[in-house]
Design a protein around this motif. Sequence first.
Motif, PDB file in Angstrom:
ATOM      1  N   LYS A 321       0.830  -1.207   0.000  1.00 37.14           N
ATOM      2  CA  LYS A 321       0.000   0.000   0.000  1.00 37.14           C
ATOM      3  C   LYS A 321       0.865   1.259   0.000  1.00 37.14           C
ATOM      4  CE  LYS A 321      -3.612   2.484   2.560  1.00 37.14           C
ATOM      5  NZ  LYS A 321      -2.847   3.759   2.662  1.00 37.14           N
ATOM      6  N   VAL A 325       0.717   1.685  -4.007  1.00 39.65           N
ATOM      7  CA  VAL A 325      -0.559   2.388  -4.211  1.00 39.65           C
ATOM      8  C   VAL A 325      -0.444   3.862  -3.843  1.00 39.65           C
ATOM      9  CG1 VAL A 325      -3.014   2.480  -3.607  1.00 39.65           C
ATOM     10  CG2 VAL A 325      -1.857   0.261  -3.830  1.00 39.65           C
ATOM     11  N   ASP A 326       0.053   4.141  -2.637  1.00 33.38           N
ATOM     12  CA  ASP A 326       0.121   5.533  -2.174  1.00 33.38           C
ATOM     13  C   ASP A 326       1.057   6.387  -3.029  1.00 33.38           C
ATOM     14  OD1 ASP A 326      -1.595   4.747  -0.217  1.00 33.38           O
ATOM     15  OD2 ASP A 326      -0.150   4.835   1.430  1.00 33.38           O
ATOM     16  N   SER A 331      -3.174   1.772  -8.975  1.00 32.20           N
ATOM     17  CA  SER A 331      -4.310   2.319  -8.228  1.00 32.20           C
ATOM     18  C   SER A 331      -5.117   1.217  -7.545  1.00 32.20           C
ATOM     19  CB  SER A 331      -5.231   3.097  -9.169  1.00 32.20           C
ATOM     20  OG  SER A 331      -5.870   2.203 -10.074  1.00 32.20           O
ATOM     21  N   ALA A 332      -5.810   1.600  -6.480  1.00 35.71           N
ATOM     22  CA  ALA A 332      -6.696   0.669  -5.788  1.00 35.71           C
ATOM     23  C   ALA A 332      -7.790   0.178  -6.742  1.00 35.71           C
ATOM     24  CB  ALA A 332      -7.314   1.349  -4.570  1.00 35.71           C
ATOM     25  N   LYS A 333      -8.250   1.071  -7.611  1.00 36.61           N
ATOM     26  CA  LYS A 333      -9.304   0.700  -8.566  1.00 36.61           C
ATOM     27  C   LYS A 333      -8.834  -0.424  -9.480  1.00 36.61           C
ATOM     28  CE  LYS A 333     -12.281   2.655 -12.170  1.00 36.61           C
ATOM     29  NZ  LYS A 333     -12.635   3.887 -12.933  1.00 36.61           N
ATOM     30  N   CYS A 336      -7.946  -3.767  -6.875  1.00 37.91           N
ATOM     31  CA  CYS A 336      -8.938  -4.348  -5.959  1.00 37.91           C
ATOM     32  C   CYS A 336     -10.216  -4.790  -6.663  1.00 37.91           C
ATOM     33  CB  CYS A 336      -9.249  -3.349  -4.849  1.00 37.91           C
ATOM     34  SG  CYS A 336      -7.790  -2.847  -3.920  1.00 37.91           S
ATOM     35  N   CYS A 344      -7.641  -6.526  -0.357  1.00 34.23           N
ATOM     36  CA  CYS A 344      -7.354  -5.093  -0.304  1.00 34.23           C
ATOM     37  C   CYS A 344      -7.827  -4.482   1.010  1.00 34.23           C
ATOM     38  CB  CYS A 344      -7.998  -4.376  -1.484  1.00 34.23           C
ATOM     39  SG  CYS A 344      -7.111  -4.583  -3.056  1.00 34.23           S
ATOM     40  N   LYS A 345      -8.994  -4.908   1.464  1.00 33.15           N
ATOM     41  CA  LYS A 345      -9.521  -4.394   2.726  1.00 33.15           C
ATOM     42  C   LYS A 345      -8.604  -4.754   3.890  1.00 33.15           C
ATOM     43  CE  LYS A 345     -14.417  -4.410   1.437  1.00 33.15           C
ATOM     44  NZ  LYS A 345     -15.764  -5.018   1.698  1.00 33.15           N
ATOM     45  N   ILE A 349      -6.103  -1.048   1.608  1.00 33.76           N
ATOM     46  CA  ILE A 349      -6.010  -0.421   0.280  1.00 33.76           C
ATOM     47  C   ILE A 349      -7.399   0.011  -0.171  1.00 33.76           C
ATOM     48  CG2 ILE A 349      -5.401  -0.760  -2.150  1.00 33.76           C
ATOM     49  CD1 ILE A 349      -3.391  -2.856  -1.193  1.00 33.76           C
ATOM     50  N   GLY A 350      -7.501   1.253  -0.593  1.00 35.50           N
ATOM     51  CA  GLY A 350      -8.780   1.756  -1.098  1.00 35.50           C
ATOM     52  C   GLY A 350      -9.705   2.272  -0.012  1.00 35.50           C
ATOM     53  N   GLN A 351      -9.193   2.405   1.188  1.00 33.04           N
ATOM     54  CA  GLN A 351     -10.023   2.879   2.288  1.00 33.04           C
ATOM     55  C   GLN A 351      -9.669   4.313   2.656  1.00 33.04           C
ATOM     56  OE1 GLN A 351      -9.539   0.052   5.458  1.00 33.04           O
ATOM     57  NE2 GLN A 351     -10.415  -1.636   4.291  1.00 33.04           N
TER      58      GLN A 351
END
Length: 351
Positions: A321, A325-326, A331-333, A336, A344-345, A349-351
């Motif tokens: 992450k 990702v960061d 991307s999380a999109k 995930c 991912c959760k 990731i994506g939160q």
Amino acid sequence: MKTLSKRILAASIISLGILTECAMAAPSGTVAFLMPDQASTRYEQHDFPGFKAEMSKLCPDCKVLYQNANADVATQQQQFNSVIAQGAKVIVLDPVDSTAAASLVRMAQSQGVKVIAYDRPVPTAPADYYVSFDNEGIGRAIAQSLVQHLKASGVATSKGGVLEVNGSPTDAAAGLIKKGIHSGLEGSGYKTLAEYDTSDWAPPKAQQWVSGQITRFGSQIVGVVAANDGTAGGTVAAFKAAGVNPVPPVTGNDATIAGLQLIIAGDEYNTILKPSETVAAAAAKVAVGFLNGQTPKGETTLFNTPTQLFKPAVITAQNLKADVVDKGFASAKTLCTDRYADGCKKLGIGQ
């Protein structure tokens, strides 16, 4: 009138200097970018877009030719000849076969064409420049990361050993990764049960070989050092097909979307983040330098070739992450989707 003439002459000299400087800063010419295969998605998704973007910035009037040999030596030779016929003055070459590429390098140089070895070196014929990630360092890093994980997980060295799934035997970079893996495993206490050189880096070939080793060694396999995400994916598929759960930790390399998703799912232990755009951009800068008549200096020398190497970064579930990702590498999109959403959760990731 004499004063006016002197002013005009002076202005002309200044203008000529400015034009010369501009010409040096923004040359024109044809540059070719020849990649080796389509087994890895990186060339179309990262390497070429990164190279083209940097060339557009540094040399907007340059023509960029792109070809992919799809793991065929003869095809790459034809493509090499074709870009020279189209006027390429610099060729960035990631060879299908590092040995066979020697004749291509010598032919180009005899015609005044500069060759930049890209990702994979050409050991038997010095190119004009070599730019890559530190492939030996990559092999060492993924192997050491796996060893540390096994020991932290309490896996006794007496329990079994590891499989080693190497890259293509015709790829000199794969040979460097293999050398690094060997040094990373040396002294770990975990024996190498068997190893395999994967022709063309083809995931199905890796899967087939690993399937045979699962039948042969069974639960003795405590981990697998796979040389890239493609061979890692084939390895994971072999364990899944054999009903092995959980899959022993498997290494990777390239931080492909598929590889990152396998880490998110818990099926691949690590990969190497080496944003190909970085190396591609460096190759573009060297290419433009050659077009300007400059001789770029390397940070070091490998295979009698001026060389620039970039350091790899190991990615696991713990830093995926923060470091991938960061920082915007994926991307999380994108990552995930569907069955990777729960993973991912868990990783935030994506939160």
